[in-house]
Motif scaffolding. Sequence first.
Motif, PDB file in Angstrom:
ATOM      1  N   CYS A 211       8.399  -1.197 -14.326  1.00  9.57           N
ATOM      2  CA  CYS A 211       7.862  -2.046 -14.425  1.00  9.57           C
ATOM      3  C   CYS A 211       7.043  -3.169 -13.416  1.00  9.57           C
ATOM      4  CB  CYS A 211       8.476  -3.425 -14.841  1.00  9.57           C
ATOM      5  SG  CYS A 211       9.126  -3.332 -16.868  1.00  9.57           S
ATOM      6  N   ALA A 212       7.898  -2.626 -11.763  1.00  8.30           N
ATOM      7  CA  ALA A 212       7.841  -2.848 -11.087  1.00  8.30           C
ATOM      8  C   ALA A 212       6.449  -2.517 -10.430  1.00  8.30           C
ATOM      9  CB  ALA A 212       8.552  -3.436  -9.362  1.00  8.30           C
ATOM     10  N   LEU A 213       6.537  -0.632 -10.541  1.00 11.81           N
ATOM     11  CA  LEU A 213       5.919  -0.490  -9.586  1.00 11.81           C
ATOM     12  C   LEU A 213       4.153  -0.510 -10.759  1.00 11.81           C
ATOM     13  CD1 LEU A 213       4.738   2.028  -7.887  1.00 11.81           C
ATOM     14  CD2 LEU A 213       5.652   3.433  -9.782  1.00 11.81           C
ATOM     15  N   GLU A 214       4.262  -0.145 -12.499  1.00 14.92           N
ATOM     16  CA  GLU A 214       3.342  -0.217 -13.013  1.00 14.92           C
ATOM     17  C   GLU A 214       2.530  -1.635 -12.339  1.00 14.92           C
ATOM     18  OE1 GLU A 214       4.324  -0.090 -16.995  1.00 14.92           O
ATOM     19  OE2 GLU A 214       4.772   2.373 -16.925  1.00 14.92           O
ATOM     20  N   LYS A 215       3.189  -2.332 -12.659  1.00 15.10           N
ATOM     21  CA  LYS A 215       2.692  -3.683 -12.193  1.00 15.10           C
ATOM     22  C   LYS A 215       1.922  -4.062 -11.325  1.00 15.10           C
ATOM     23  CE  LYS A 215       5.977  -7.726 -14.811  1.00 15.10           C
ATOM     24  NZ  LYS A 215       6.972  -8.387 -14.601  1.00 15.10           N
ATOM     25  N   CYS A 216       2.080  -3.046  -9.669  1.00 15.53           N
ATOM     26  CA  CYS A 216       1.466  -3.038  -7.845  1.00 15.53           C
ATOM     27  C   CYS A 216       0.208  -1.998  -9.112  1.00 15.53           C
ATOM     28  CB  CYS A 216       2.659  -2.672  -7.851  1.00 15.53           C
ATOM     29  SG  CYS A 216       4.233  -3.013  -6.836  1.00 15.53           S
ATOM     30  N   VAL A 217       0.452  -1.534  -9.767  1.00 17.83           N
ATOM     31  CA  VAL A 217      -0.695  -0.948  -9.681  1.00 17.83           C
ATOM     32  C   VAL A 217      -2.155  -1.525 -10.542  1.00 17.83           C
ATOM     33  CG1 VAL A 217      -1.856   1.508 -11.279  1.00 17.83           C
ATOM     34  CG2 VAL A 217      -0.050   1.266 -10.014  1.00 17.83           C
ATOM     35  N   VAL A 218      -1.816  -1.938 -10.902  1.00 17.46           N
ATOM     36  CA  VAL A 218      -2.720  -2.795 -12.445  1.00 17.46           C
ATOM     37  C   VAL A 218      -2.722  -4.185 -11.174  1.00 17.46           C
ATOM     38  CG1 VAL A 218      -2.383  -4.572 -14.186  1.00 17.46           C
ATOM     39  CG2 VAL A 218      -1.064  -1.946 -14.300  1.00 17.46           C
ATOM     40  N   GLU A 219      -2.298  -4.887 -10.527  1.00 20.37           N
ATOM     41  CA  GLU A 219      -2.480  -6.033  -9.603  1.00 20.37           C
ATOM     42  C   GLU A 219      -3.268  -5.779  -8.564  1.00 20.37           C
ATOM     43  OE1 GLU A 219      -2.293 -10.203  -8.996  1.00 20.37           O
ATOM     44  OE2 GLU A 219      -1.229  -8.757 -11.033  1.00 20.37           O
ATOM     45  N   LEU A 220      -3.191  -3.972  -7.983  1.00 17.28           N
ATOM     46  CA  LEU A 220      -3.876  -3.904  -6.859  1.00 17.28           C
ATOM     47  C   LEU A 220      -5.454  -3.448  -7.339  1.00 17.28           C
ATOM     48  CD1 LEU A 220      -1.350  -1.456  -5.148  1.00 17.28           C
ATOM     49  CD2 LEU A 220      -2.374  -4.432  -4.653  1.00 17.28           C
ATOM     50  N   ASP A 221      -5.468  -2.915  -8.774  1.00 18.02           N
ATOM     51  CA  ASP A 221      -6.934  -2.919  -9.146  1.00 18.02           C
ATOM     52  C   ASP A 221      -7.648  -3.811  -9.457  1.00 18.02           C
ATOM     53  OD1 ASP A 221      -7.198  -0.115  -8.857  1.00 18.02           O
ATOM     54  OD2 ASP A 221      -7.045   0.376 -11.467  1.00 18.02           O
ATOM     55  N   LYS A 222      -6.973  -4.966  -9.399  1.00 15.52           N
ATOM     56  CA  LYS A 222      -7.397  -6.584  -9.962  1.00 15.52           C
ATOM     57  C   LYS A 222      -8.245  -6.773  -8.690  1.00 15.52           C
ATOM     58  CE  LYS A 222      -4.136  -8.228 -13.379  1.00 15.52           C
ATOM     59  NZ  LYS A 222      -3.399  -9.153 -13.148  1.00 15.52           N
ATOM     60  N   TYR A 223      -7.711  -6.487  -6.626  1.00 19.54           N
ATOM     61  CA  TYR A 223      -8.797  -6.575  -5.741  1.00 19.54           C
ATOM     62  C   TYR A 223      -9.621  -5.412  -5.427  1.00 19.54           C
ATOM     63  CZ  TYR A 223      -4.933  -9.885  -5.514  1.00 19.54           C
ATOM     64  OH  TYR A 223      -4.149 -11.456  -5.027  1.00 19.54           O
ATOM     65  N   ASP A 224     -10.173  -4.608  -6.337  1.00 23.79           N
ATOM     66  CA  ASP A 224     -10.641  -3.291  -5.858  1.00 23.79           C
ATOM     67  C   ASP A 224     -10.985  -2.738  -5.342  1.00 23.79           C
ATOM     68  OD1 ASP A 224     -12.205  -4.936  -8.270  1.00 23.79           O
ATOM     69  OD2 ASP A 224     -13.381  -5.826  -7.179  1.00 23.79           O
ATOM     70  N   MET A 229      -3.285   6.145  -7.036  1.00 27.59           N
ATOM     71  CA  MET A 229      -1.350   6.501  -8.035  1.00 27.59           C
ATOM     72  C   MET A 229      -0.378   6.248  -7.735  1.00 27.59           C
ATOM     73  SD  MET A 229       0.487  10.448  -7.433  1.00 27.59           S
ATOM     74  CE  MET A 229      -2.074  11.554  -7.666  1.00 27.59           C
ATOM     75  N   GLY A 230       0.644   5.947  -8.245  1.00 29.56           N
ATOM     76  CA  GLY A 230       1.958   5.120  -7.905  1.00 29.56           C
ATOM     77  C   GLY A 230       2.804   5.998  -8.540  1.00 29.56           C
ATOM     78  N   HIS A 231       3.757   6.935  -7.715  1.00 29.31           N
ATOM     79  CA  HIS A 231       4.622   7.573  -8.127  1.00 29.31           C
ATOM     80  C   HIS A 231       5.732   7.730  -7.498  1.00 29.31           C
ATOM     81  CE1 HIS A 231       4.350  10.324  -4.221  1.00 29.31           C
ATOM     82  NE2 HIS A 231       2.331  10.174  -4.265  1.00 29.31           N
ATOM     83  N   GLU A 255       5.659   5.432  -3.440  1.00 28.20           N
ATOM     84  CA  GLU A 255       4.200   5.922  -3.202  1.00 28.20           C
ATOM     85  C   GLU A 255       3.825   4.953  -3.665  1.00 28.20           C
ATOM     86  OE1 GLU A 255       1.586   8.656  -1.154  1.00 28.20           O
ATOM     87  OE2 GLU A 255       3.936   9.537  -1.173  1.00 28.20           O
ATOM     88  N   ILE A 256       2.927   4.420  -3.559  1.00 25.29           N
ATOM     89  CA  ILE A 256       0.868   4.504  -3.387  1.00 25.29           C
ATOM     90  C   ILE A 256      -0.250   4.394  -2.218  1.00 25.29           C
ATOM     91  CG2 ILE A 256      -0.265   1.984  -4.905  1.00 25.29           C
ATOM     92  CD1 ILE A 256       1.953   1.112  -5.497  1.00 25.29           C
ATOM     93  N   ASP A 257      -1.313   5.287  -3.582  1.00 25.33           N
ATOM     94  CA  ASP A 257      -2.019   5.683  -2.782  1.00 25.33           C
ATOM     95  C   ASP A 257      -3.386   4.728  -3.171  1.00 25.33           C
ATOM     96  OD1 ASP A 257      -0.450   7.375  -1.624  1.00 25.33           O
ATOM     97  OD2 ASP A 257      -0.752   9.126  -3.385  1.00 25.33           O
ATOM     98  N   TRP A 258      -4.672   4.512  -2.588  1.00 19.13           N
ATOM     99  CA  TRP A 258      -5.550   3.989  -2.819  1.00 19.13           C
ATOM    100  C   TRP A 258      -7.019   4.345  -3.245  1.00 19.13           C
ATOM    101  CZ3 TRP A 258      -1.841   1.929  -0.471  1.00 19.13           C
ATOM    102  CH2 TRP A 258      -2.152   1.695   1.352  1.00 19.13           C
ATOM    103  N   ARG A 259      -8.088   4.209  -3.050  1.00 21.23           N
ATOM    104  CA  ARG A 259      -9.361   4.607  -2.758  1.00 21.23           C
ATOM    105  C   ARG A 259      -9.487   4.110  -1.014  1.00 21.23           C
ATOM    106  NH1 ARG A 259     -13.373   7.873  -4.445  1.00 21.23           N
ATOM    107  NH2 ARG A 259     -15.341   6.550  -3.976  1.00 21.23           N
ATOM    108  N   PHE A 260      -9.988   5.109  -0.071  1.00 19.50           N
ATOM    109  CA  PHE A 260     -10.421   5.377   1.000  1.00 19.50           C
ATOM    110  C   PHE A 260     -11.233   3.836   1.400  1.00 19.50           C
ATOM    111  CE2 PHE A 260     -13.573   7.985  -0.363  1.00 19.50           C
ATOM    112  CZ  PHE A 260     -15.040   7.339  -0.043  1.00 19.50           C
ATOM    113  N   ALA A 261     -11.961   3.615   2.717  1.00 18.16           N
ATOM    114  CA  ALA A 261     -12.699   2.061   3.017  1.00 18.16           C
ATOM    115  C   ALA A 261     -13.236   2.280   3.945  1.00 18.16           C
ATOM    116  CB  ALA A 261     -11.314   0.405   2.257  1.00 18.16           C
ATOM    117  N   ASP A 262     -13.842   1.430   4.288  1.00 17.92           N
ATOM    118  CA  ASP A 262     -14.756   0.979   5.469  1.00 17.92           C
ATOM    119  C   ASP A 262     -13.736   0.986   6.717  1.00 17.92           C
ATOM    120  OD1 ASP A 262     -14.762  -1.495   7.729  1.00 17.92           O
ATOM    121  OD2 ASP A 262     -16.257   0.431   8.281  1.00 17.92           O
TER     122      ASP A 262
END
Length: 627
Positions: A211-224, A229-231, A255-262
Motif C-alpha cells: 500500500c505504501a509503495l503504491e501510494k508513493c508512486v501515485v503521489e510522486l507522479d502528482k509532482y510531475d 519504477m518502485g520495486h 527502491e524507487i526510480d524517477w525521471r532525470f532532470a536538470d
Amino acid sequence: MQNLVYTIKANTPKNEIINLLKEHPEIKFVSLVGIDLAGNDTDEKIPMRVFLKDIDDFYAGTAVQTDGSSVVLPGIATLNNAKVDMPIDPTVNWFVDYNFEYFDDETNKPVGTLRIPSFLIHEGNRVDSRAVLTDTLSFVKRELLEIFKSHEKIDGLAISGEDIVDISFTSATELEFWVKTPLEEAAIKEMSASQVMQEQYWERTHGAVRCALEKCVVELDKYDLNVEMGHKEVGGLKAQIDESGHLTHVCEQLEIDWRFADAVQAADNEILVRTIVKETFRTEGLEVSFKAKPMIGLAGNGEHTHIGLAAITSDGKIHNLFAANNPEDDFMSAVGYGSIMGLLKNYEVINPFVSATNDSLNRLKPGFEAPVCIVTSLGHTPKIPSRNRTILAGLIRDLKNPMATRFELRACNPYTNTYLVLAAAYSAILDGVRVAVDRSSVDLLTELSKKAGQDGFYLEKSRAYRSEEDVFEDYTAEERDSMFGIPPATVWENMEAFEKYPAKVNVITASGALRLQIIKSFKEGALLRWKTELIARILPEMRNIVRKSHKIETDFRTDQDSYNWNKIKTAREYLAKDSIESKSLFTRLTNALNGGDYSAASKLQVEMYDKIEELKQLYDEYKKNII
C-alpha cells in the motif's frame, strides 16, 4: 483529492503565483528550503499572508533570516557572526507539501505548505549547497562553450563546436531504503541468508508495504516526477501475519526510480522524494531508514547518481555530448572519454562529499555490490553494452537511443549531499574535457584502458582505471589496492584527501563556487559528526556487543568450550577493560578523539571494527558448541 496544486513550475511570473495562491487558501504556509553543507534542508512555517504581503522581500532575500546555530556552516556562520539571509530561487520548481492529517475547515482540503528552494547568504556571499552547484554549473557552462567554439570538430561528435549555443546538465538519482515495523529487532542472520539466496529481489510486495509503495508512486507522479519504477531490492525477509491478519515483523528493502532532470532540479527532487516516502510509509505504521548501512551484515542503501551532459545547437536540437556518432564502432565521443577520465582522476577529492559519515563508509565494502575502487567499465565491445555492478562509475548506453548515454556514479547513498557531489563531479568532467577535445577517440580509449605502471598523457602512471572484470571476485584485495588505489577506511582518511591532493582540489575549486572556505567548513562539520557519533553512539553499541558476549553456564562443558571462552575473554578485555597499567582499545579511541589526535583515532577505529568482528565470530562459534 481534487484540484490540489502540487507544483509551481520554474520561472512562473510573480503575479501568476500570487493569483494562484489566493485561489487556493488551503495552502496556508510557506517554507524556505535552504540546503546547508551537511545536506540538511531547512523547514519553517511562515503564514501565507506574510509571504503575499512581503513577496518582493522574499525574492530579494531580506524577508527571512536564520543563524549559524540552526544550519551547518561551521567556520562561516559563527555564533558571534551568525546572520544568514535566505533569498528564494524562482528558477526551479516549487512544491506544495500537504498535511493529510490536518484539513482546512473552509475548503475541506488538506493544509498545504509551499516549499520554496532558497539560498543561504552570509556577509554577502552564497554559502549553501544549492548555490555551490548553481554557480559551478554556470562556470562549467561558460568554459565548455568557449572550448567548443574554438574546436570546430571534436572526434565522435556529429555536430560542429561552432553550432553549440547552450549546455544542459542532467542528473537523476535512485532511492533505496529499508522499511521495518517500529521497535522490532531485525533478524540479521536470516536476512543475510535470504540475501545470498536472492529470495527477495523483485519479490511481490504485500500488505502495508505494498500500500505504501503504491501510494508513493501515485503521489510522486502528482509532482510531475514521472516515476519509472518502485520495486523490492535485495534485502529483507518474509513478514509474519498476526491473529488479526496484519503483517508483523516487516523488514524489507525497496527502491524507487524517477525521471532525470536538470542537475539542480534533480537534487531538489531527491529531497522531495525522501520526504514523501517517509511520510507515506509512516501513515501505514512503518518506519523508513535512508541510512547507508542501517544493519551491518546486510545490503546497504545506495543512491546511484546518473550524470549527463548535452549540447543545444542553434537549430534548437539537443545532442548528447557523451554519445558517439557511431555507437556500434565506439563507446563514446571524445567529450565522453574526457569526462569519465576527469571524474576518475580527480575522484579522491570528490569522494569526501560522496561518503562523509561512518555509515556511508560501512556500506562501501566488498560483497554487497557497493564500489570500493576508482575504476570504470565501458563494456567488452561497443556493440554489446554491459552493466558491471562492481565498479565506481559505469557507462550506461542504449545503442538505439543515444540520448540515454550517461555515467552512473554508484558510491552515493540517500544522505549524500547531491548538490556538492554534482558540483565537484562536473568540475572534474570539465578538467577531462579540456584534455580530450584535441585527441582522437582511439587515443582516449587507449589512455582509459592503460595498465597500472604504464605512462599516460593525463591519467596517473601508477593506476589502472578500467576493468570489465568482477572487481570483487577476479582480483585479490592486494591487487585492487595496487591497481586502483587504497580506498579510505574512515571519515578522517577520506577528508584527508583535501590535504593530500592539492592539484585535484584546484580542479574542483576552479569555479570559485566550491571554494576552499566551503571545503574547510564541510570538512569541519563532517569531522565533528564523525567524532560525536563515535563517542556517543558507536562506542556504546560496541560496548553492548562486548557485554552480551558473556559466559554461558552449562553442566556439560568440554575443553573446546574452555578454549573458546578464553579467546573470547582475551578479546573482551583488550576491547573494553582498563587496568592501572594499560588502557582498553575503547578508552584509547575515546582519548584520541577528545585529544584531537584524529590520525590515531582513525587507526584505532579500523582496529576496533576488526576486533569486534573477530569477537562476534568467536562468540558465534562458542555458542554453537553449547548444548
